[in-house]
Design a protein around this motif. Structure first.
Motif, mmCIF file in Angstrom:
data_model
loop_
_atom_site.group_PDB
_atom_site.id
_atom_site.type_symbol
_atom_site.label_atom_id
_atom_site.label_comp_id
_atom_site.label_asym_id
_atom_site.label_seq_id
_atom_site.Cartn_x
_atom_site.Cartn_y
_atom_site.Cartn_z
ATOM 1 N N UNK A 172 0.729 -1.411 -0.367
ATOM 2 C CA UNK A 172 0.099 0.403 -0.346
ATOM 3 C C UNK A 172 0.910 1.687 0.369
ATOM 4 N N UNK A 173 2.173 1.221 1.354
ATOM 5 C CA UNK A 173 2.487 2.483 0.998
ATOM 6 C C UNK A 173 3.514 2.170 -0.921
ATOM 7 N N UNK A 174 3.494 1.423 -1.095
ATOM 8 C CA UNK A 174 4.469 1.492 -2.172
ATOM 9 C C UNK A 174 3.732 2.034 -3.183
ATOM 10 N N UNK A 175 2.347 2.047 -3.086
ATOM 11 C CA UNK A 175 1.765 2.189 -4.201
ATOM 12 C C UNK A 175 1.067 3.726 -4.119
ATOM 13 N N UNK A 176 1.671 4.078 -3.202
ATOM 14 C CA UNK A 176 1.595 6.024 -3.546
ATOM 15 C C UNK A 176 2.355 6.621 -2.866
ATOM 16 N N UNK A 177 3.562 5.664 -2.638
ATOM 17 C CA UNK A 177 4.770 6.425 -2.359
ATOM 18 C C UNK A 177 5.175 7.543 -2.095
ATOM 19 N N UNK A 178 5.048 8.496 -3.296
ATOM 20 C CA UNK A 178 4.980 9.801 -2.873
ATOM 21 C C UNK A 178 3.991 10.388 -2.090
ATOM 22 N N UNK A 179 3.412 10.505 -1.697
ATOM 23 C CA UNK A 179 2.321 10.893 -1.216
ATOM 24 C C UNK A 179 2.591 10.510 0.540
ATOM 25 N N UNK A 180 3.497 10.028 0.624
ATOM 26 C CA UNK A 180 3.939 9.690 1.873
ATOM 27 C C UNK A 180 5.481 9.782 2.758
ATOM 28 N N UNK A 181 6.167 10.569 1.115
ATOM 29 C CA UNK A 181 7.375 10.223 1.691
ATOM 30 C C UNK A 181 7.885 11.326 2.677
ATOM 31 N N UNK A 182 7.653 12.473 2.748
ATOM 32 C CA UNK A 182 7.841 13.511 3.087
ATOM 33 C C UNK A 182 7.468 13.485 4.635
ATOM 34 N N UNK A 183 6.875 12.983 5.066
ATOM 35 C CA UNK A 183 6.727 12.640 6.406
ATOM 36 C C UNK A 183 7.038 11.551 6.310
ATOM 37 N N UNK A 184 7.485 10.308 6.010
ATOM 38 C CA UNK A 184 8.625 8.825 6.131
ATOM 39 C C UNK A 184 9.618 10.309 6.744
#
Lengths: 202, 627
Positions: A172-184
């Motif tokens: 699930x992360x991988x499919x939308x990784x750009x969205x959570x990259x900053x928070x990660x």
């Protein structure tokens, strides 16, 4: 898909036929057309890495994944060979070595040892993060963002339900990784799975 | 009937072009095609060729002469020495046994003993031309029967010398002048003739060593191909003439000349230059044999000729079977060997006409006996066919093993290996070590028997035959490994397989890059040159011997193979204007030159820069001085 969405999986497993978990990962990877799955042991059985081709693959990717089992606290030899051969001076690092600048790199690791074993007071005496320092520093030298690694512990004992959940979260992360990259990147989690668990629980 | 030269040539070539492909198409040997073509144009059917068939045959006997020269070239003295036991053992039993039995038969027919001896000696010969051609076409030259046949034929060829020397001793009225004798020494007493024979052989050995090689070297320096062809022909014709002058078999002379030249650097050039002439003349020879079958003689005394043919064939066959038994051949090989050599050979024509010249046999008998010889020659392809279709399926090694193969392993990855010699068997063993049971196609019956005992699933026969591929269930297989030795046969197999089983993935053995080009043109994707990997492997070890580190040498080898394979593809494309063209030796060298030129572009000297601390140091210091 934007050009900078490209995900490249550099997969290194010398005996995939005996690893159920990794076979499962491979199937999942291959089902996704948005990912470039690159099976190093299948491609280079004689360790004869095609350097120009590897460089081209890296250049068109923005998230690079090193996926491998943990052997003797490190990667299988072909991945080390890949690092040696492909990350050339003057290209990946050193003078004018900017080809990988700003790209993200994520390590996905399977290991037989439990999480407790990889603690100061555990059998292995060091944490996974500590063992992975050479990879982290390699990424640093190449001006890449080293993301917290995704680790599956206790591969021989893990329950199917637990495993399914872990893998589910990862993809699930991988499919939308750009969205959570900053928070990660902003978070202080040592491991990607911790971050995902935390996010899920919220 | 118009008998101008051009018309004659037209008739012969036309008949050959028409009938030989038909014979091949229906699975007969080309020899039979030529023979039938000869009969057809001969005086008794179409009558295009009149009584001059005999003359043409004499001219065409030169094909046999050239063939023996080529055999000699293939057979250097070393190999000859290796085969000495087979040659002497098999050959002498066959020759003496056949001669003896025939002699007794002819005496029973109340012939004069001299004539009986001359004829039985002549009839003990088999036909080198027919047998070798057939063996080659059936791809049996390397089998036990093939090598035994070759040994027997060689012994017979050699035996022609003493026989020709002995025949004059039988002469009834020694001093009757012979009418069309061409021999220089014909009028001399027998012992002088015998000495002259030995002298001529010694002379060829001497000349070949000290005169011909320097001459060829001199000619080859001119770099004119036609001159070299001319000298090759000159050599063969010269030796033949010399032999004729001393009353010897020209074939034997050229054979010796071939052996003498087998170890020289001109071997391959000579072979490729003489080959087309040989092929054409041999074809002509077979046609003229067909054309000279004297049907009037046969019709006058059909019973006599038929029974002679039958008796001669059976005696020869029985002796050969006994020879095969003595030398412990398997039953299949024995049948191939015995049927193959059962005919009377072209040397019989020579010996019969010689005996006729020295009055041992009269004109009518000569004609009748010649007819017998021609008929036996024509019978061989038929016998081989009968053996293949009738005898082998019942008594010999079966195409398919009746017993089910031991434990059939999962059939959904079915692999067929065609050709199980050194190359194919290595693949088969490797697959078996990994629990893959391959289906094997092979045409060596001894090997097939052995493999079946070892539990392999083996189909016996010529892998290029569609019915065999069908029997081996090529339609259900996924992989066909084409590993037959002669490249021509391998290509034939690939062609058949691609046409009838397009779903098969073909992995092909190729002899060299030229063979690989052919296969690329045929659309084969997986080509493995037997000359590449082993050679590079040796090269790597050579570097190690010279002080290279093993891993460095190995990486250089890996890069070289990569480079060579991509270069192969590029060159294959640029070669297309030469398609369907057999490359001559000279053109192959031009190609080699192009390949070597190409190698200059290969920067193998460059090492892997990441491991090269010198390179790292340079990169960093250079950068410092810039900034």
């Amino acid at each position: 898909m934007r050009a900078n969405d490209n995900v490249l999986i550099l997969f290194a497993h010398p005996l995939l036929e005996k690893s159920k978990i990794n076979k499962f990962f491979v199937r999942k990877y291959q089902q996704r057309s948005t990912l470039k799955f690159h099976d190093l042991y299948e491609e280079y059985p004689e360790f004869n890495i095609n350097i120009p081709y590897e460089k081209a693959l890296l250049e068109e990717s923005s998230l690079i994944i090193w996926h491998h089992p943990l052997y003797w606290y490190s990667s299988p030899p072909l991945l080390k060979q890949w690092i040696d051969m492909v990350l050339e001076v003057g290209w990946a690092y050193g003078p004018n070595g900017n080809a990988l600048k700003g790209k993200h790199i994520l390590q996905v690791i399977t290991t037989g040892g439990s999480e407790q074993a990889y603690q100061v007071d555990g059998n292995n005496r060091f944490t996974i993060r500590e063992f992975l320092r050479p990879f982290e520093q390699t990424a640093y030298l190449c001006n890449m963002n080293y993301l917290p690694p995704f680790v599956i512990h206790g591969t021989h004992r893990i329950s199917q339900a637990n495993l399914d959940q872990n893998i589910e979260q990862f993809f699930t992360f991988l499919d939308n990784w750009q969205e959570s990259i900053d928070s990660l990147l902003a978070s202080s989690h040592n491991y990607l799975h911790e971050y995902l668990q935390h996010k899920n629980n919220r | 009937m118009n008998t101008s030269f051009l018309f004659q040539a037209l008739v012969f070539m036309g008949a050959a072009i028409l009938l030989v492909p038909i014979a091949k198409k229906i699975g007969l040997s080309s020899v039979l095609g030529y023979l039938v073509a000869g009969v057809l144009i001969g005086p008794f059917i179409l009558g295009f060729v009149g009584k001059n068939g005999q003359d043409i045959m004499h001219a065409a006997e030169f094909g046999v002469v050239m063939m023996l020269f080529l055999i000699g070239l293939e057979l250097n003295p070393h190999k000859f020495w290796e085969m000495r036991k087979a040659i002497v053992g098999l050959g002498s039993i066959q020759l003496i046994g056949t001669t003896l039995l025939l002699f007794i038969l002819f005496l029973l027919l109340q012939w004069d003993w001299r004539m009986a001896l001359a004829v039985s000696l002549a009839f003990s010969m088999s036909s080198t031309a027919i047998v070798l051609q057939t063996l080659k076409e059936k791809n049996l030259s390397q089998s036990v029967s093939g090598e035994a046949s070759f040994a027997v034929l060689l012994f017979q060829d050699i035996a022609v010398i003493p026989i020709l020397a002995i025949l004059p001793l039988l002469e009834t009225q020694p001093n009757i002048a012979t009418n069309n004798q061409s021999s220089l020494f014909a009028d001399q007493p027998a012992w002088i003739q015998a000495i002259s024979v030995l002298g001529a052989v010694a002379f060829i050995l001497f000349i070949g060593k000290f005169l011909v090689v320097p001459l060829l070297r001199f000619v080859s320096k001119t770099h004119m191909r036609e001159l070299f062809v001319a000298s090759a022909l000159f050599l063969v014709v010269g030796v033949a003439t010399l032999m004729q002058a001393v009353g010897l078999s020209p074939a034997l002379g050229t054979f010796i000349a071939g052996v003498v030249l087998a170890n020289t650097e001109f071997r391959h050039q000579l072979e490729s230059d003489i080959e087309p002439f040989k092929g054409l003349l041999l074809g002509l020879f077979f046609m003229s044999v067909g054309a000279t079958i004297d049907f009037t003689q046969i019709s006058q005394d059909p019973l006599m000729i038929a029974s002679l043919v039958g008796l001669v064939l059976s005696i020869k066959f029985v002796v050969l079977m006994i020879v095969g038994r003595v030398f412990k051949m398997s039953s299949d090989q024995k049948f191939i060997f015995s049927f193959g050599l059962s005919q009377v050979g072209e040397f019989a024509f020579v010996l019969l006409s010689f005996s006729n010249q020295i009055q041992l046999i009269d004109e009518t008998w000569t004609a009748k006996l010649m007819a017998v010889v021609a008929i036996t020659m024509a019978s061989t392809p038929l016998f081989i066919l009968i053996n293949e279709k009738v005898i082998e399926p019942y008594w010999g090694v079966k195409t398919i093993d009746d017993k089910p193969p031991h434990d059939t392993i999962d059939t959904h990855y079915k692999v067929i290996i065609a050709g199980f010699g050194h190359f194919g068997s290595t693949i088969g063993r490797f697959l078996r070590a990994n629990n893959i049971q391959a289906t094997i196609l092979d045409n060596d019956s001894d090997r097939v028997n052995l493999l079946r005992k070892m539990g392999f699933e083996v189909y016996y026969g010529d892998a290029t035959r569609l019915d065999l591929l069908e029997a081996a269930k090529a339609s259900e297989a996924t992989l066909l490994i084409a590993a037959i030795d002669p490249p021509e046969a391998n290509q034939e197999l690939i062609e058949v397989a691609r046409k009838h089983f397009p779903h098969l993935t073909i992995m092909a053995r190729s002899r060299n890059r030229f063979d690989a080009y052919e296969m690329m043109d045929m659309g084969v994707k997986h080509i493995y040159r037997e000359t590449l990997y082993t050679a590079v492997h040796l090269g790597i070890d050579a570097l190690v011997q010279l002080g290279f580190r093993k891993y460095t040498a190995t990486r250089q080898g890996q890069k070289f193979i990569q480079f060579d394979e991509s270069a192969l593809e590029k060159l294959a494309k640029s070669r297309h204007d030469m398609k369907d063209y057999v490359l001559s030796v000279k053109e192959q060298i031009q190609w080699q030159e192009q390949i070597l030129q190409n190698d200059l572009k290969l920067a193998l000297g460059q090492t892997d820069i990441s491991w090269d601390s010198e390179y790292l140091r340079q990169t960093f210091t250079q950068n410092q001085s810039e900034s």
